[in-house]
Design a protein around this motif. Structure first.
Motif, mmCIF file in Angstrom:
data_model
loop_
_atom_site.group_PDB
_atom_site.id
_atom_site.type_symbol
_atom_site.label_atom_id
_atom_site.label_comp_id
_atom_site.label_asym_id
_atom_site.label_seq_id
_atom_site.Cartn_x
_atom_site.Cartn_y
_atom_site.Cartn_z
ATOM 1 N N LEU A 198 0.807 -1.215 0.000
ATOM 2 C CA LEU A 198 0.000 0.000 0.000
ATOM 3 C C LEU A 198 0.841 1.266 0.000
ATOM 4 O O LEU A 198 0.301 2.365 -0.167
ATOM 5 C CB LEU A 198 -0.935 0.013 1.219
ATOM 6 N N ASN A 199 2.149 1.139 0.208
ATOM 7 C CA ASN A 199 3.018 2.311 0.322
ATOM 8 C C ASN A 199 4.168 2.252 -0.688
ATOM 9 O O ASN A 199 5.300 2.586 -0.375
ATOM 10 C CB ASN A 199 3.590 2.419 1.739
ATOM 11 N N ALA A 200 3.857 1.829 -1.899
ATOM 12 C CA ALA A 200 4.899 1.727 -2.923
ATOM 13 C C ALA A 200 5.201 3.103 -3.502
ATOM 14 O O ALA A 200 4.333 3.981 -3.576
ATOM 15 C CB ALA A 200 4.441 0.780 -4.029
ATOM 16 N N GLU A 201 6.434 3.289 -3.911
ATOM 17 C CA GLU A 201 6.836 4.531 -4.565
ATOM 18 C C GLU A 201 7.843 4.212 -5.666
ATOM 19 O O GLU A 201 8.625 3.276 -5.553
ATOM 20 C CB GLU A 201 7.450 5.518 -3.572
ATOM 21 N N LEU A 202 7.801 4.981 -6.726
ATOM 22 C CA LEU A 202 8.752 4.787 -7.814
ATOM 23 C C LEU A 202 9.028 6.103 -8.519
ATOM 24 O O LEU A 202 8.228 7.036 -8.486
ATOM 25 C CB LEU A 202 8.247 3.734 -8.813
ATOM 26 N N LYS A 203 10.191 6.155 -9.155
ATOM 27 C CA LYS A 203 10.559 7.324 -9.947
ATOM 28 C C LYS A 203 9.795 7.259 -11.259
ATOM 29 O O LYS A 203 9.822 6.247 -11.955
ATOM 30 C CB LYS A 203 12.059 7.337 -10.195
ATOM 31 N N SER A 204 9.119 8.337 -11.594
ATOM 32 C CA SER A 204 8.233 8.347 -12.756
ATOM 33 C C SER A 204 8.742 9.319 -13.813
ATOM 34 O O SER A 204 9.504 10.244 -13.514
ATOM 35 C CB SER A 204 6.821 8.729 -12.320
ATOM 36 N N ASP A 205 8.292 9.094 -15.038
ATOM 37 C CA ASP A 205 8.644 10.006 -16.127
ATOM 38 C C ASP A 205 7.601 11.096 -16.322
ATOM 39 O O ASP A 205 7.743 11.955 -17.189
ATOM 40 C CB ASP A 205 8.838 9.232 -17.431
#
Length: 206
Positions: free
Chosen positions: A101-108
């Motif tokens: 529920l707490n995922a994060e990623l670098k986005s374009d």
């Protein structure tokens, strides 16, 4: 017993023949060859291997933010600003693993709430956008083509003893190498530089 001394003009027996490979050059060459092999291994690990061992899934966006960082320029007193986009939300794995529920990623891009991003789980708490096999192979190719440059220079140094000692050292080494080796070295460097550039373009635009 009388001792026989060499004539003043004769070379010392423990001195390398003029134009012969130097020990330092061969040592530098071995180091470059080792660096090239390490780059090849990193390409395989960071590219196809990491993709094959990651868990594919989807991240449903809750919010996205921009992280600004400032760094001083070495050529002037001004500060340059860099920005990184991050998206946060719920990651759902394709294999049915428990949701994060707490995922994060670098986005374009800055996505809206509810948008779904194709993502990969690369570690216990690390995620990245899924660029497919094309992106994974492009990442590997960046390292593989980059490895051709130290491999070419390492081949040249170990063969000729070139120790990066300036123009005279290069001329001596080039004469010792022969045209066949020179053509091979130049070809490897050219292929490495061109392939590196193309792979970077594919990686950023895939």
């Amino acid at each position: 017993m009388a001792q026989v001394h060499g004539s003043p003009g004769s070379p010392a027996t423990n001195t390398a023949a003029p134009g012969g490979p130097s020990a330092l050059g061969r040592l530098i060459g071995l180091g470059l060859l080792l660096a090239g092999v390490v780059l090849l291994a990193l390409g395989a690990y960071l590219g196809p291997y990491s993709y094959a061992t990651s868990t594919p899934g989807k991240l449903t966006v809750e919010t996205c933010t921009v992280d600004y960082k400032y760094r001083s320029s070495t050529s002037s007193s001004s500060r340059k600003r860099t920005k990184t986009k991050w998206c946060y939300g719920t990651f759902t794995a394709a294999d049915g693993s428990p949701k994060d529920l707490n995922a994060e990623l670098k986005s374009d891009a800055l996505h809206q709430r509810g948008d779904v991003i194709e993502a990969l789980k690369t570690g216990d708490t690390s995620y990245q956008q899924d660029q497919g096999w094309v992106g994974a192979i492009a990442v590997g190719c960046v390292w593989w083509f980059g490895a051709l440059v130290p491999l070419a220079l390492g081949l040249f140094s170990t063969t000729t003893g070139f120790a990066f000692g300036g123009a005279s050292d290069f001329r001596r080494s080039r004469q010792a190498a022969g045209q066949g080796l020179i053509n091979t070295v130049y070809s490897l460097i050219a292929v490495g530089v061109i392939g590196f550039g193309i792979s970077l373009l594919v990686m950023f635009f895939v």
